[in-house]
Write a protein that holds these residues in place. Structure first.
Motif, short mmCIF file in Angstrom:
data_model
loop_
_atom_site.label_atom_id
_atom_site.label_comp_id
_atom_site.label_asym_id
_atom_site.label_seq_id
_atom_site.Cartn_x
_atom_site.Cartn_y
_atom_site.Cartn_z
N GLU A 125 -92.06 52.52 19.37
CA GLU A 125 -90.60 52.19 18.90
C GLU A 125 -90.59 53.51 18.17
N GLU A 258 -88.53 55.03 28.20
CA GLU A 258 -87.97 53.77 27.33
C GLU A 258 -87.50 53.48 26.18
N ASP A 262 -83.72 53.29 24.82
CA ASP A 262 -83.23 52.19 24.06
C ASP A 262 -82.92 52.62 22.69
#
Length: 286
Positions: A125, A258, A262
């Motif tokens: 992330e 991905e 995000d």
């Protein structure tokens, strides 16, 4: 390989990673560590000579490596690994498979290990946010890693406004990194796979000197690029065939995409816009 066997292999690899953490290892020692992680299930049963041959180093280097980890010698290290290893070496089932099946099973093991690493999504992330916030975004991958870099750049360009693929070496590579930095880039994504070109190490060093934060997908946390990377995400390659297989690094690249999507507020709108243009132009037959 059964689920139990693959779980044991993943656990052994994780324990080895923990054993190596916090130690300043030389390039030769990192090579030994890398080999041990890749052969985690076998290492507790290998002699120092066998491990040296697998890692491509001398037997005394293996002994010095064990001492660097705090053991009296390699026998003490091996005893420690046997104490924490699965009770049985999963040889019988593997022996019944041909070399092609073994290569596939090894890749399944690599993917399971990657899944275990992703149980903590924080590093990916963080990487996604870094990549999303870099305008432009340079993506580096040379030789064996060029396919991974090109695949990432192809899809990233559908949602990121300025992706710059760096898949060719030579004297202009540093110039292209400089150009990206001058244009506003603050991060660089690198795919680094064996055999690691010296040029990639030099490029990452130059990128960091230029003020870029380096995110690297590499085959091991002990890869030669580790010392030139701000955020390293490991994904093992398969070594059972004449040429390495890279299913786990490829999948990790898609996971990074991905995470980047995000972190990009307009990613979905960009994808829908591309689909509309593609339909109007009749790009695809399906």
């Amino acid at each position: 390989m059964s689920d139990a066997d693959s779980g044991g292999t993943e656990g052994a690899a994780a324990r080895l990673q923990q054993l190596f953490e916090g130690h300043r290892l030389t390039p030769t020692q990192r090579r030994i560590a890398h080999c041990m992680v890749r052969r985690a299930a076998d290492v507790p049963f290998l002699s120092s000579v066998e491990l040296a041959e697998l890692a491509g180093v001398s037997q005394p280097s293996v002994t010095r490596f064990a001492v660097a980890l705090g053991f009296d010698g390699y026998p003490a290290l091996r005893r420690h690994l046997r104490e924490v290893a699965p009770a049985e070496r999963p040889e019988a089932e593997a022996a019944a498979l041909n070399e092609y099946q073994q290569a596939v099973q090894a890749e399944i093991g690599n993917l399971r290990h990657l899944a275990a690493l992703l149980a903590d999504p924080a590093p990916v992330e963080r990487a996604g946010r870094l990549l999303a916030g870099s305008r432009p975004l340079p993506v580096l991958g040379l030789r064996a890693a060029s396919a991974q870099a090109r695949g990432f750049a192809y899809f990233a360009a559908k949602v990121h406004p300025d992706v710059r693929l760096l898949d060719e070496g030579g004297t202009m590579l540093a110039d292209r990194i400089d150009a990206a930095a001058r244009a506003g880039a603050n991060a660089l994504l690198c795919f680094a796979l064996p055999r690691h070109p010296r040029e990639v190490v030099d490029a990452l060093e130059h990128a960091r000197e230029s003020g870029l934060t380096v995110v690297t997908v590499a085959d091991s946390a002990f890869a030669p690029v580790a010392g030139h990377t701000d955020l390293l995400l490991p994904a093992a390659v398969g070594t059972g065939l004449a040429f390495d297989t890279a299913c786990a690094p490829m999948l990790l690249g898609r996971v990074l995409l991905e995470a980047m999507c995000d972190a990009l507020p307009d990613a979905q709108a960009s994808l829908e816009e591309f689909d509309a243009r593609a339909a109007a132009r009749g790009l695809f037959v399906d």
